[in-house]
Design a protein around this motif. Structure first.
Motif, PDB file in Angstrom:
ATOM      1  N   PRO A   1       8.964  -4.253   0.288  1.00 49.75           N
ATOM      2  CA  PRO A   1       9.694  -2.980   0.284  1.00 49.75           C
ATOM      3  C   PRO A   1       9.974  -2.513  -1.136  1.00 49.75           C
ATOM      4  N   GLY A   2       9.736  -1.265  -1.381  1.00 49.42           N
ATOM      5  CA  GLY A   2      10.081  -0.671  -2.667  1.00 49.42           C
ATOM      6  C   GLY A   2       9.053  -0.885  -3.763  1.00 49.42           C
ATOM      7  N   ILE A   3       7.983  -1.614  -3.475  1.00 55.23           N
ATOM      8  CA  ILE A   3       7.003  -1.875  -4.535  1.00 55.23           C
ATOM      9  C   ILE A   3       6.120  -0.634  -4.685  1.00 55.23           C
ATOM     10  N   ARG A   4       5.788  -0.310  -5.932  1.00 56.33           N
ATOM     11  CA  ARG A   4       5.029   0.916  -6.180  1.00 56.33           C
ATOM     12  C   ARG A   4       3.553   0.743  -5.857  1.00 56.33           C
ATOM     13  N   LEU A   5       2.931   1.833  -5.476  1.00 52.57           N
ATOM     14  CA  LEU A   5       1.486   1.855  -5.251  1.00 52.57           C
ATOM     15  C   LEU A   5       0.824   2.182  -6.580  1.00 52.57           C
ATOM     16  N   VAL A   6      -0.019   1.262  -7.072  1.00 54.31           N
ATOM     17  CA  VAL A   6      -0.702   1.550  -8.326  1.00 54.31           C
ATOM     18  C   VAL A   6      -2.202   1.620  -8.090  1.00 54.31           C
ATOM     19  N   ASP A   7      -2.861   2.417  -8.907  1.00 50.88           N
ATOM     20  CA  ASP A   7      -4.311   2.548  -8.799  1.00 50.88           C
ATOM     21  C   ASP A   7      -4.964   1.211  -9.137  1.00 50.88           C
ATOM     22  N   VAL A   8      -5.992   0.852  -8.386  1.00 49.07           N
ATOM     23  CA  VAL A   8      -6.581  -0.468  -8.560  1.00 49.07           C
ATOM     24  C   VAL A   8      -7.275  -0.602  -9.914  1.00 49.07           C
ATOM     25  N   GLU A   9      -7.771   0.485 -10.459  1.00 47.90           N
ATOM     26  CA  GLU A   9      -8.469   0.392 -11.742  1.00 47.90           C
ATOM     27  C   GLU A   9      -7.527   0.586 -12.923  1.00 47.90           C
TER      28      GLU A   9
END
Lengths: 268, 546, 407
Positions: free
Chosen positions: C261-269
């Motif tokens: 919960p609450g973890i950010r979505l970051v671009d894989v590259e």
């Protein structure tokens, strides 16, 4: 940033992508031309464009002749073809510049085909459509851009974002129900860029905030590089992986060896 | 011609050398027998040799590759001479494969020859197996060698898949991912099995070193041992041969091993090597640098394994999406059936076929003379049926590339193949069997009427007849034998071996198994009743066909 | 060119008389399991074969091109004697027996051999061997002189691979041609031995075996037998136990993906967080939980973030787990675990390139085609105060392919 694509391409028309459903169109050939001319003769002129720019004027004439039968006057769209308001110059340059428009056949996928307009006519058309509503512009590159582009990084981005449909070497791949991701072998860097920002047909849109112009250039540079690079192992066999290798293995490998066994087994 | 003194010296040296070995090992008798060993020289007997020689090539090139390959999953940043991947993080396995391809002179050539020879190895085993199957060469006493052969085929497939997976590129990583999922799908133990094989959840760091040892030591060792056994059994049992003039069940006619056969077969070794080298030079295979390093978040369109896994890929693609949840446990039939059960059934049928056929036909005899496919229509039909089944799965394994090439609908091709996998095999069985019976019919005509000459004669009565030329007696005798006629008081070859033919068994079947066997026997010999051929009878025989 | 031999029988059939005549002399063809000896010896066969003259060919002689070359005389006198011995000696103890090629209808008439043709054949073979040697020279020159890195090494590969190929093919073709054109074409007939031993020997071996078995007393000494079987059955257990540390027990690890919960979505590259509005309508991105080190350690975490146009999402659950027409789904196929992102922005189909499972992303990743049995798991997302996408919670069901304990 003084990065390569012109500033107009930064004004990304983000409302535009979904409106185009290019795969759903078309009257073609003579009928289309005749209808277009009829419209052109009868219509009092596009209301949307009041620009005095001669390119826009010329574009409007071309549009009324060749496009309006499906896309409607002033790009408002019709039942069989989407509205062109806000798709931007990049979209016109891509669609007409790759010969996908004017559409030749109604099918799941608009194939790349012979380009039917001259370069100047395409630019005029693009200028006219761009005047209908804001959208991504035609990108411009120069040599300095390529020198900056990080090929290996572009390769990683390519494998994450593009290879799943266009295959590891841009040879194209199949999609659902007759649609396909085309091969990039004939695509120019400009067209690849335009495809990314406009998302033609079923291709997802990769906006500049998601993949920055520099990253796009890196991707394009990777595609350029591997396209032009030699196949060190001999014939590339279409760069589609084991399927073509298998055909060669059976036909050329086992095929030749069976002929050899016939030769050895034959009585002299 | 060499002058006498020279040849004399050579002869002395040769004798000395042979004596040296014989004094220590007593090899003279063995050598003499071996030199005189007779090999029949039909071309199709060389198909197995392709497999043998491509294995030799794979061994030679493979040893070279191990000198450069690092079986390690530790992460490195590539810094070699292939510019489009410089600075990209990757496993050491992949980086060393790139190094081998771009920074070792001839390394890419060796890699490609290795890969092509591996492809040819599996291909030629398959082709060799077809030959053995359709000619009935697997029958007693060669049943054990058939079993060894099937084992070799399975091991070759495993070995190939392991080798394809080692470079840890995007394509092979996808293949391993699927293999992991197949392991996971096995009920009860699947998850544990996958964890123990991979050393952790997918992908882990232990798998590549483990796979490497399996690929370069374990499986090749077993392959080598089994190939030796395969060869020794052939050597011991002597090769089968097609029926022909002067050929009987009790002799073998052909070329002596030394010198003619030896020279020919060595020439063939170099020719196979040459074809592999040509492919390795002119046809690029497995360009891992284009695939990129493996990354669990990436995939390429058209991800395919090498050809011998196509059928598994195809069966996974054609399978309907069945999954059940029983008492809190998941069984994914959509992977288990096409990925585990189906290959299990296929390979077990291959193992069992010789015994099954012997049981059904009650054929317990020894066979050294081969049958033509037409001589056993049901066996041929079954073989063609299996091949059709396999072939459809094989096509399904590449249907995305096919659909893309012809711009067909992907889903459409899948549906067509789903239908074909049901109706194709029986249809192909029927066609193949009818074809065989038709050829038998043709042979009967040939036997009883002879060749058509195209000469039309008018008889004094006004009747027109076509003149036929009888077959030469040797040919006729062989043909009659193949057709199962008792032409000259001898037992005929194919069916009524040892009097155990369809009608030779006078016992009433007792018990369920016996009745089933009886029914199957009727199915197997559902062919014409061999006409009681009377040598003096020149009347054309009518053929009773089902 | 050779002349037709007018005196020769037109076919082998004519030479050997009627098949029915010959058929009267019994000749065994069946392999009976229990006959020992008593088969036609090579001597008889040879007699029969030779009596027929040129036996075997059913084609009239004139339709077959006569063999023109072939070694008719052995090189040395010793070899000649050996060959002579082979022809005259009826049968070796191993049943080997050489028969001249003519016996099988292969024309091998020495009188028709043209010495010039034989010379030519020798020349051909030598030329092929010479070609093989030239190939090696080409290999060495290419290897030493060429610029390795030109065209990614392709040019070097062409030169050394090509010359290697020429070498091998030259050698191979030369050897085969040598055997075909210059070596004797005599056929040999070899007797096949029975595959089983004589019955008395079989019986003797069985007796010895059974005698030993009786002496061991495995039948009578029940306790001994049972304890032995028990010990043998238990012995593999240590071997199996030793495999224990091949890997950890799965435990619940297949349920953990790294999303919290609450973890950010970051671009894989780029590993940069993604803001609302970064993705265009009809766009997708592959995202990972913030702070992931490598995808290898987070193989179940890859997730695709899709942005729809307003109103396109048909599933209420899907819309409520997403935010502002953005939804996040696992990228790992629920069938065999391939990462799927062949997304069609107009039809909203997501296609797996491995086994072609097709998911309708506008209808909560419903499977509309292919072998996948389950929808892709959805990741509930929201936007944090700074405008970045974050996970509301981790995946609520195990991601990826099914497994036994999945439930």
């Amino acid at each position: 940033m003084n990065a390569s694509p012109t500033s107009s391409s930064r004004v990304a028309g983000r409302l535009s992508a979904r409106r185009r459903s290019l795969a759903s169109a078309a009257f073609v050939g003579v009928v289309l031309g005749v209808l277009g001319m009829l419209y052109a003769a009868l219509a009092p002129g596009g209301q949307a464009s009041t620009s005095a720019d001669p390119a826009v004027q010329r574009g409007r004439d071309l549009y009324n002749q060749g496009c309006s039968s499906c896309h409607g006057f002033a790009g408002v769209g019709a039942r069989r073809a989407p509205s062109l308001i806000g798709v931007g110059a990049a979209s016109v340059d891509f669609q007409v510049g790759t010969g996908r428009m004017p559409l030749q056949h109604h099918g799941p996928e608009a194939p790349r085909s012979r380009v039917r307009y001259s370069q100047q006519e395409i630019l005029d058309l693009a200028a006219y459509v761009a005047s209908l509503g804001p959208g991504p512009g035609i990108p411009q590159f120069n040599d300095a851009d390529w020198q900056k582009a990080d090929t290996a990084y572009g390769g990683s981005l390519f494998r994450t974002n593009c290879a799943q449909c266009h295959n590891f070497a841009g040879s194209g791949g199949d999609l659902t129900y007759g649609k396909y991701a085309p091969s990039l072998s004939k695509s120019t860097p400009r067209q690849i860029y335009e495809a990314m920002v406009t998302g033609p047909e079923n291709m997802p849109v990769f906006g500049d905030k998601q993949i920055t112009p520099d990253q796009k250039l890196a991707i394009i540079n990777y595609v350029r590089t591997i396209k032009s690079q030699a196949d060190p192992g001999g014939a590339g066999l279409g760069r589609v992986g084991p399927v073509s290798e298998t055909v060669v293995g059976w036909l050329a490998g086992i095929g030749i060896l069976v002929i050899v066994t016939l030769w050895i087994g034959a009585r002299a | 011609m060499a002058d006498t003194s020279k040849s004399g010296a050579g002869e002395t040296a040769a004798r000395k050398g042979l004596r040296y070995v014989d004094d220590r090992l007593g090899t003279a008798g063995f050598l003499k027998r071996s030199f005189n060993k007779v090999f029949p020289d039909h071309w199709s007997f060389l198909l197995g040799e392709i497999a043998l020689y491509s294995f030799v090539i794979v061994l030679l090139t493979g040893v070279y590759l191990t000198l450069f390959f690092h079986p390690s999953s530790s992460e490195v940043v590539y810094n070699g001479s292939y510019q489009p991947l410089r600075g990209v993080p990757m496993t050491d396995a992949y980086a060393s494969t790139l190094h081998l391809s771009f920074d070792v002179r001839g390394g890419l050539l060796m890699r490609q020859i290795h890969h092509w020879a591996a492809i040819l190895f599996v291909c030629s085993i398959a082709v060799h197996m077809f030959r053995v199957f359709f000619t009935g060469a697997f029958r007693k006493p060669r049943t054990l060698n058939w079993h060894i052969g099937v084992t070799l085929f399975i091991l070759a497939v495993l070995e190939g898949f392991a080798g394809y997976s080692l470079p840890d590129d995007l394509l092979s990583g996808t293949g391993i991912r699927i293999a992991y999922s197949v392991m996971e799908s096995i009920p009860v133990v699947g998850t544990y099995l996958a964890y123990f094989v991979f050393g952790s959840n997918f992908p882990g760091v232990d798998f590549i070193p483990r796979l490497f040892i399996i690929h370069v030591l374990l499986v090749p060792g077993i392959l080598l041992a089994l190939i030796s056994a395969h060869m020794m059994i052939i050597w011991h049992q002597k090769h089968t041969d097609f029926p022909g003039p002067g050929k009987t069940e009790h002799n073998v006619v052909g070329t002596p091993f030394y010198p003619t056969f030896l020279i020919k077969t060595n020439g063939f070794l170099f020719l196979v090597f040459g074809v592999c080298a040509a492919l390795g030079t002119f046809a690029q295979i497995n360009p891992v640098w284009l695939y990129g390093p493996y990354n669990p978040s990436q995939v390429s369109a058209g991800s395919q394994p090498d050809w011998y896994i196509f059928f598994l890929e195809g069966s996974l693609r054609l399978m309907p999406n069945l999954e059940s949840n029983i008492w809190g446990h998941t069984i994914s039939w959509n992977i288990l059936v096409p990925g585990v059960v189906l290959p299990g059934i296929m390979f077990n049928l291959l193992y069992a076929y010789p015994s099954l056929e012997a049981w059904i036909t009650k054929d317990r005899g020894f066979h050294n003379l081969l049958q033509r496919p037409r001589d056993m229509p049901v066996r041929t039909g079954l073989g063609v049926m299996s091949l059709t089944f396999y072939g459809i799965l094989y096509i399904a394994g590449q249907n995305d590339v096919i659909a893309n090439t012809f711009h067909w609908s992907l889903q459409g091709t899948t549906w067509v193949l789903r239908v074909l996998i049901i109706i194709g095999p029986p249809i192909s069985f029927y066609i193949a069997r009818r074809w065989c019976l038709g050829l038998q019919h043709h042979d009967e005509e040939l036997l009883h009427h002879g060749h058509e000459t195209g000469i039309i004669r008018r008889l004094p009565s006004g009747e027109y007849i076509e003149v036929t030329k009888p077959l030469p007696p040797e040919r006729a005798e062989v043909l009659a034998m193949q057709l199962g006629h008792d032409l000259s008081g001898h037992a005929a070859l194919p069916s009524s071996e040892n009097g155990h033919g369809p009608s030779g068994n006078g016992h009433r079947p007792v018990g369920m198994m016996a009745r089933a066997r009886g029914a199957l026997e009727g199915f197997f010999f559902e062919r014409h009743e061999p006409p009681r051929a009377n040598p003096e009878d020149d009347e054309p025989k009518t053929l009773t066909r089902p | 060119m050779s002349d037709e031999d007018k005196d020769a029988p037109r076919t082998a059939a004519e030479a050997s008389g009627s098949v029915f005549e010959r058929g009267k002399s019994p000749q065994k063809r069946t392999g009976e399991p229990r006959t020992t000896g008593g088969t036609s010896s090579a001597k008889e066969i040879e007699g029969e074969v030779l009596a027929g003259g040129s036996m075997g060919a059913d084609v009239p002689a004139k339709m077959r091109t006569a063999r023109k070359i072939g070694r008719r005389k052995p090189l040395t006198e010793t070899a000649a004697a050996a060959q002579e011995a082979m022809f005259t000696r009826p049968s070796d103890e191993d049943g080997t027996h050489a028969v001249p090629a003519e016996a099988f209808g292969l024309e091998h008439d020495p009188a028709q051999v043209d010495p010039r043709e034989e010379k030519f054949a020798e020349l051909q073979v030598s030329a092929l061997f010479g070609l093989a040697a030239l190939g090696v020279i080409g290999f060495v020159l290419g290897f030493v002189l060429m610029d390795f890195h030109r065209a990614l090494g392709r040019d070097l590969n062409f030169v050394i691979g090509g010359s290697f190929t020429v070498s091998l093919l030259g050698l191979g073709a030369g050897l085969v041609l040598w055997a075909k054109k210059l070596l004797p074409h005599d056929k040999a007939v070899q007797e096949r031995h029975d595959f089983h031993s004589p019955e008395e020997e079989e019986l003797a071996a069985e007796d010895v075996f059974l005698k030993g078995a009786t002496e061991m007393g495995l039948g009578s000494r029940k306790m001994l037998r049972r304890s032995l079987l028990g010990a043998a059955a238990l012995l593999p257990i240590p071997a199996v136990l030793m495999l224990r540390d091949l890997g950890p027990l799965p435990g619940r690890s297949l349920r953990h993906t790294g999303w919290k919960p609450g973890i950010r979505l970051v671009d894989v590259e780029t590993k940069l967080p993604i803001k609302l509005g970064d993705i265009e309508i009809g766009g997708i991105a592959t995202v990972m939980p913030d702070g992931f080190d490598t995808t290898e350690h987070y193989a179940l975490a890859p997730t695709i973030l899709i942005r729809f146009a307003p109103g396109e999402i048909r599933s209420k659950k899907e819309a409520s787990w997403g935010i502002n027409d953005h939804v996040a789904y696992s990228k790992i196929c629920s069938h065999a675990g391939c990462p799927i992102s062949l997304y069609e922005q107009q039809t909203h189909h997501l296609l797996c390139p491995c086994h072609q499972s097709t998911f309708d992303m506008a209808d909560d990743a419903n499977v509309i085609f292919g072998p996948a049995a389950r929808r892709l798991p959805q990741l509930a997302i929201e936007v944090d105060p700074e405008g970045y996408f974050v996970a509301q919670k981790g995946y609520t069901e195990p991601v990826g392919p099914s497994f036994w304990e999945r439930g």
